[in-house]
Design an enzyme around this catalytic site. Sequence first.
Site, PDB file in Angstrom:
ATOM      1  CG  ASP A 129      43.704  39.704  47.440  1.00 20.34           C
ATOM      2  OD1 ASP A 129      44.028  39.479  48.612  1.00 20.34           O
ATOM      3  OD2 ASP A 129      42.784  40.492  47.106  1.00 20.34           O
TER       4      ASP A 129
ATOM      5  CG  ASP B 188      31.908  40.108  31.104  1.00 21.67           C
ATOM      6  OD1 ASP B 188      31.994  40.766  32.154  1.00 21.67           O
ATOM      7  OD2 ASP B 188      32.048  38.871  31.049  1.00 21.67           O
TER       8      ASP B 188
ATOM      9  CG  ASP C 237      48.783  39.700  26.349  1.00 23.05           C
ATOM     10  OD1 ASP C 237      49.356  39.681  25.237  1.00 23.05           O
ATOM     11  OD2 ASP C 237      49.049  38.923  27.281  1.00 23.05           O
TER      12      ASP C 237
ATOM     13  CG  ASP D 185      25.621  53.735  29.130  1.00 18.31           C
ATOM     14  OD1 ASP D 185      24.708  53.965  29.939  1.00 18.31           O
ATOM     15  OD2 ASP D 185      26.785  53.473  29.461  1.00 18.31           O
TER      16      ASP D 185
ATOM     17  CG  HIS E 153      33.390  39.763  35.257  1.00 14.18           C
ATOM     18  ND1 HIS E 153      32.683  39.332  34.159  1.00 14.18           N
ATOM     19  CD2 HIS E 153      33.508  38.697  36.082  1.00 14.18           C
ATOM     20  CE1 HIS E 153      32.361  38.051  34.322  1.00 14.18           C
ATOM     21  NE2 HIS E 153      32.850  37.641  35.489  1.00 14.18           N
TER      22      HIS E 153
ATOM     23  CB  SER F   9      33.264  34.351  35.199  1.00 10.19           C
ATOM     24  OG  SER F   9      32.081  35.027  35.521  1.00 10.19           O
TER      25      SER F   9
HETATM   26 CA   LIG Z   1      50.342  37.487  25.264  1.00 11.39          CA
END
Ligand SMILES: [Ca+2]
Length: 569
Positions: free
Chosen positions: A96, A128, A137, A150, A161, A313
């Site tokens: 979370d 990814d 940002d 695709d 992710h 990751s």
């Molecule tokens: Ca920033």
Amino acid sequence: MMGISTWGTVQAAQPSEWVKGRLVVQTRAGLPDTELAEILKPHGGKSRRIGKTDLFIIDLPPGMSEQAVLSQLEHNPHLKFAELDAIVKPAFVPNDPYLGSEWHLAKIGATTAWDRSQGTGVVIAVLDTGVDASHPDLAARIVPGWNVYDNNSNTADVTGHGTAVAGTAAASMNNSVGVAGVAGAARIMPMRICDLSGNATGSSIAQALAYAADHGARVANISFGGVPGNSTVQTAAQYMKNKGGLVVVAAGNNGINENITPGTTMISVSAVEQTDVKTTWSSYGNFVTVAAPGTTIWTTTRGGGYGQWWGTSFASPVAAGTVALMMAARPDLPNTTIESLLTSTAVDLGTAGRDAYYGYGRVNAAAAVNAAVAATASTSDTQAPSVAITSPTGGASVSSVVAVNVSASDNVGVTRVELRVNGSTVATDTSSPFAFSWDSRTVANGSASLAAYAFDAAGNSKASSAVSVGVSNAVAADTTAPTVQITNPASGARVSGTVSVKVSASDNAGAAGIRQSLYIDGGLRATASGASLSYNWNTRKVSHGSHTIQAVVRDAAGNQTATTIQVSR
Ligand SMILES: [Ca+2]
Ligand SMILES: [Ca+2]
Ligand SMILES: [Ca+2]
Ligand SMILES: [Ca+2]
């Protein structure tokens, strides 16, 4: 087809999941498309080349066992390897989101590094789940990427992710919102490699690496588990490395020694806690290159927010961002120098020297950027590679498609080897082991001279000793009949006195093989070899009226043509 040497294909460990109905192979350089089609014919496979590499995705007919076909293909001497198309998953530990500090930036000295470099001018391809390009940002950081899943330009993030990974590497810094990535002035090229569940494959990663390398990315980040040992990805990573890039990958989150053979194509990153101790869940092994912070990484989340993420990751893009800072600080430095400075400046942890938990140590962005800035251009490589053709050997008799093996090495690294036959380049191999499939039917029977030219990244090159082989291919049977024309007299002409009968013939296999026969009124009057026949016909001895002149020509293979005219006296 014939292979004069058996080149053992490398069988990678079988993945736990793979794409049904599909394999990936790498051919030797120069293998004609028609030969690959022949190799695949017994199984009904169809090939699709990945970018400009020698990697091919093989689509099998419905119901065909990919393992059964693999067991056939992996022993083919014209394939460097064949493997199942592994399914790989994002290497994150879900949690979370909650607010926290970006401890990882201070830990690696990023804030110090930013005094000298913030990543300007460097493009990081993020392979990814896509990236949320409207995130406040990230929006200013995005350059166009590609969705290889695709095959379109929609690189929206399908799971979230990729947005978190991208922000870790390069969220905008100093813009009064949210977080700062490690290289907050670098650019992000979103490359979607996965399905809607976030599952990617070895072949989708290879396609994305080939695309990124050809579209200006100098760094690629792959935050998926099970990648470092994949032959397909290793080959594509070497392709990108040969173009001056570096590929950074997550070590994985299995918490075990992955027993992957160490390689040089990718920078594999394990994850450490704030205490600089490897996390319990970070995979490890001798393949690990460096470690980086991978817990409670505060970054961008899909939809415009922020959150904290765990996993190799996130260790991987911390290292990738550091590489981007170094490249931006010194765009002139070769990628191999960047890589060696990244490892030599890492903070050694655990047992002294390189080890299986931390590789060369935990990434130190401040020291790495300083070292890049201080690196002198005089360290540039002036030493040419050494190169030799190991097979075939001089004097060998060859035919059809010939396996040519080359051994090449360099003080820094061989970036490509060209095979030249009689002075002409017939194929280029950009990945070790350097191996070719040369179609000897493209040259005449007789002696042919083979030479291999090896190049390094600095442009130094060296030619091998020439190897002379005897080419002996079956010559295709001549089924083309000769042509023939009676050039004098003209058809229908009235003749008198002595007439010079002239016949002209030609053949695809050359005039030397032609045999000519001239008949007048059914009687043989003259024969000749070659293109022309002449015969002086005394018409005073023949009756008034119509006469038949026939020329029959035959080539060396026995193909025959006849022509007949009528004249009158
Ligand atoms: Ca920033
Ligand atoms: Ca160590
Ligand atoms: Ca060199
Ligand atoms: Ca002929």
